[in-house]
Write a protein that holds these residues in place. Structure first.
Motif, PDB file in Angstrom:
ATOM      1  N   ARG A 226       0.753  -1.275  -0.313  1.00 34.21           N
ATOM      2  CA  ARG A 226       0.115  -0.159  -0.061  1.00 34.21           C
ATOM      3  C   ARG A 226       0.792   1.106  -0.238  1.00 34.21           C
ATOM      4  O   ARG A 226       1.990   1.317   0.910  1.00 34.21           O
ATOM      5  N   SER A 227       0.300   2.095  -1.077  1.00 35.49           N
ATOM      6  CA  SER A 227       1.238   3.342  -0.702  1.00 35.49           C
ATOM      7  C   SER A 227       0.077   4.602  -0.542  1.00 35.49           C
ATOM      8  O   SER A 227      -0.671   4.313  -0.161  1.00 35.49           O
ATOM      9  N   PHE A 228       0.547   5.663   0.181  1.00 36.01           N
ATOM     10  CA  PHE A 228      -0.550   7.423   0.030  1.00 36.01           C
ATOM     11  C   PHE A 228       0.745   7.964   0.234  1.00 36.01           C
ATOM     12  O   PHE A 228       2.011   8.171  -0.168  1.00 36.01           O
ATOM     13  N   GLU A 229      -0.326   9.233  -0.046  1.00 33.94           N
ATOM     14  CA  GLU A 229       0.214  10.183  -0.527  1.00 33.94           C
ATOM     15  C   GLU A 229       0.422  11.311   0.476  1.00 33.94           C
ATOM     16  O   GLU A 229      -0.338  11.164   1.144  1.00 33.94           O
ATOM     17  N   LEU A 230       1.249  12.403   0.751  1.00 39.97           N
ATOM     18  CA  LEU A 230       1.671  13.552   2.742  1.00 39.97           C
ATOM     19  C   LEU A 230       1.849  14.719   1.871  1.00 39.97           C
ATOM     20  O   LEU A 230       2.917  14.096   0.395  1.00 39.97           O
TER      21      LEU A 230
ATOM     22  N   HIS B  61      10.034   0.634   4.036  1.00 41.56           N
ATOM     23  CA  HIS B  61       9.094   1.545   4.076  1.00 41.56           C
ATOM     24  C   HIS B  61       9.948   2.147   2.827  1.00 41.56           C
ATOM     25  O   HIS B  61      11.259   2.640   3.862  1.00 41.56           O
TER      26      HIS B  61
ATOM     27  N   ARG C  69       5.137  10.180  -0.944  1.00 45.49           N
ATOM     28  CA  ARG C  69       4.347   9.231  -1.339  1.00 45.49           C
ATOM     29  C   ARG C  69       4.719   8.299  -0.392  1.00 45.49           C
ATOM     30  O   ARG C  69       6.825   7.551  -0.299  1.00 45.49           O
TER      31      ARG C  69
ATOM     32  N   ASN D 234       4.254   1.062   1.327  1.00 47.63           N
ATOM     33  CA  ASN D 234       4.422  -0.189   2.345  1.00 47.63           C
ATOM     34  C   ASN D 234       4.668  -1.314   1.664  1.00 47.63           C
ATOM     35  O   ASN D 234       3.700  -1.556   1.062  1.00 47.63           O
TER      36      ASN D 234
ATOM     37  N   GLU E  39      -3.541   1.745   8.107  1.00 53.63           N
ATOM     38  CA  GLU E  39      -4.056   3.168   7.923  1.00 53.63           C
ATOM     39  C   GLU E  39      -3.742   4.259   9.324  1.00 53.63           C
ATOM     40  O   GLU E  39      -3.736   5.342   9.727  1.00 53.63           O
TER      41      GLU E  39
ATOM     42  N   ARG F 102      -0.944   5.474   8.505  1.00 53.19           N
ATOM     43  CA  ARG F 102      -0.979   7.079   8.363  1.00 53.19           C
ATOM     44  C   ARG F 102      -1.216   7.696   9.089  1.00 53.19           C
ATOM     45  O   ARG F 102      -0.830   8.903   9.096  1.00 53.19           O
ATOM     46  N   ARG F 103      -2.633   7.259   9.598  1.00 49.75           N
ATOM     47  CA  ARG F 103      -3.369   8.385  10.367  1.00 49.75           C
ATOM     48  C   ARG F 103      -1.835   8.974  11.866  1.00 49.75           C
ATOM     49  O   ARG F 103      -1.725  10.421  12.520  1.00 49.75           O
TER      50      ARG F 103
ATOM     51  N   GLU G  42       0.631  11.651   9.890  1.00 52.52           N
ATOM     52  CA  GLU G  42      -0.152  12.399   9.614  1.00 52.52           C
ATOM     53  C   GLU G  42      -0.161  13.497  10.226  1.00 52.52           C
ATOM     54  O   GLU G  42      -0.126  14.457  11.030  1.00 52.52           O
TER      55      GLU G  42
END
Length: 148
Positions: free
Chosen positions: A7-11, A93, A103, A106, A130, A133-134, A137
């Motif tokens: 999984r990846s997420f944008e920050l 990571h 980005r 993970n 998740e 991520r939270r 952030e």
């Protein structure tokens, strides 16, 4: 059975700020809901023991998971391995700079040694990412507001 999750997420944060969080094994341990407590086992912070509570039938008490950052390539990559009697977990990571920030990619692999471990992580690993991520952030918001 092995569970793999990518999984990846944008920050919207600078890569070095994301690195400061993700390179710290204490931050990763705090973000995982099944980690009840943890201890840092060396002065460099590369080895951390997690005490994990898994809600599966064959595990009646917390499980001690010895984790170690086996690779650190500041400021873009960290890989850790955690070993216990019930599972082995590998997490990676990778921090990638983007036009709008960062980005975080993970990659997790969980190899269960008892029935139910893989099933638990197959159902819950997305939720744990998740949580990561939270937590990241929130940390970034705190860090950014302190810098102002």
């Amino acid at each position: 059975m092995t569970v793999r999750v990518d999984r990846s997420f944008e920050l919207s944060a600078a890569p070095e700020d994301v690195w400061a969080f993700i390179a710290d094994p204490k931050n990763r341990a705090r973000a995982i809901s099944v980690v009840q407590e943890y201890s840092v086992d060396d002065p460099d912070g590369r080895r951390v023991t997690w005490h994990v509570e898994l809600p599966i039938p064959l595990v009646r008490k917390t499980v001690r998971v010895e984790t170690e950052d086996v690779t650190r390539e500041p400021p873009t990559y960290v890989k850790f391995v955690g070993k216990s009697k019930v599972m082995t977990v590998t997490g990676e990571h990778e921090i990638v700079e983007t036009d709008t920030g960062t980005r975080l990619e993970n990659h997790f692999v969980v190899d269960g040694k008892l029935p139910g471990v893989e099933k638990f992580f197959k159902r819950n690993l997305d939720g744990e990412l998740e949580n990561l991520r939270r937590t990241l952030e929130r940390d970034l918001q705190t860090t950014q507001s302190e810098d102002r």
